[in-house]
Scaffold this active site. Structure first.
Site, PDB file in Angstrom:
ATOM      1  CB  ALA A  17      -3.960 -27.297  -0.793  1.00 40.32           C
ATOM      2  CD  GLU A  18       0.247 -23.729  -0.165  1.00 46.66           C
ATOM      3  OE1 GLU A  18       0.389 -22.503  -0.370  1.00 46.66           O
ATOM      4  OE2 GLU A  18       0.038 -24.204   0.952  1.00 46.66           O
ATOM      5  N   GLY A  19      -2.463 -23.530  -4.822  1.00 46.54           N
ATOM      6  CA  GLY A  19      -2.710 -22.731  -6.017  1.00 46.54           C
ATOM      7  C   GLY A  19      -1.400 -22.142  -6.517  1.00 46.54           C
ATOM      8  NE  ARG A 149      -3.474 -25.963   3.301  1.00 40.32           N
ATOM      9  CZ  ARG A 149      -2.522 -25.572   2.482  1.00 40.32           C
ATOM     10  NH1 ARG A 149      -2.668 -24.498   1.739  1.00 40.32           N
ATOM     11  NH2 ARG A 149      -1.381 -26.230   2.418  1.00 40.32           N
TER      12      ARG A 149
END
Length: 163
Positions: A17-19, A149
């Site tokens: 989700a954050e990368g 997300r």
């Protein structure tokens, strides 16, 4: 009541989700950006400007994936505590993980004040997906990244736990 810990699957979902960004970047928060690195590690609440902010100096040459994961483990702890402290109903592991990922993104204060938490604590598990989907804006603008997300958080929240 819950006293759960973020699972390996939850951590993996959070990293996706954050990368990962090995260099300082402005995350776009509140329309102006917050200086960030790694897996969403907040360096400070203003845009990156290494000439002005001492907090950026340790990251000026970037970070490794390992350092990013180390920072992430420290960073998500507040969200894990928030779910354990604020949610008064039972959660399965996937529900817990989805809420940790959500709170990591929006913050404890926003979650504490949310209709989502009120409805969940009233036992309305079925209202959680629609409440999660409401959190799709940054700086007042609907963001496709937040829509995506939230959908992933909904899928995880609704996913049955493998026994």
């Amino acid at each position: 009541m819950n006293q759960k810990e973020f699972s390996n699957e939850g951590r993996q979902a959070l990293t996706i989700a954050e990368g990962f960004m090995p260099r300082l970047y402005d995350d776009g928060g509140n329309g102006k950006g917050h200086c960030t690195i790694g897996y969403g590690h907040l360096v400070h609440y203003d845009p990156c400007n290494s000439q002005k902010f001492h907090s950026e100096q340790q990251f000026i040459n970037g970070i490794s994936v390992e350092k990013g994961i180390s920072l992430l483990k420290k960073d998500y702890a507040f969200a894990e505590v928030a779910v354990n402290d604020l949610v008064k109903v039972s959660l399965n592991q996937n529900q817990f993980d989805a809420l940790v990922i959500f709170i990591f993104n929006v913050g404890r204060g926003a979650f504490y004040k949310s209709t989502l938490l009120k409805k969940l604590n009233a036992g309305s598990y079925e209202s959680v997906p629609s409440e999660l989907r409401r959190w799709n804006r940054s700086g007042g603008k609907i963001m496709n990244g937040l829509i995506s997300r939230r959908e992933k958080e909904v899928v995880l929240f609704n996913k049955k736990v493998n026994k």
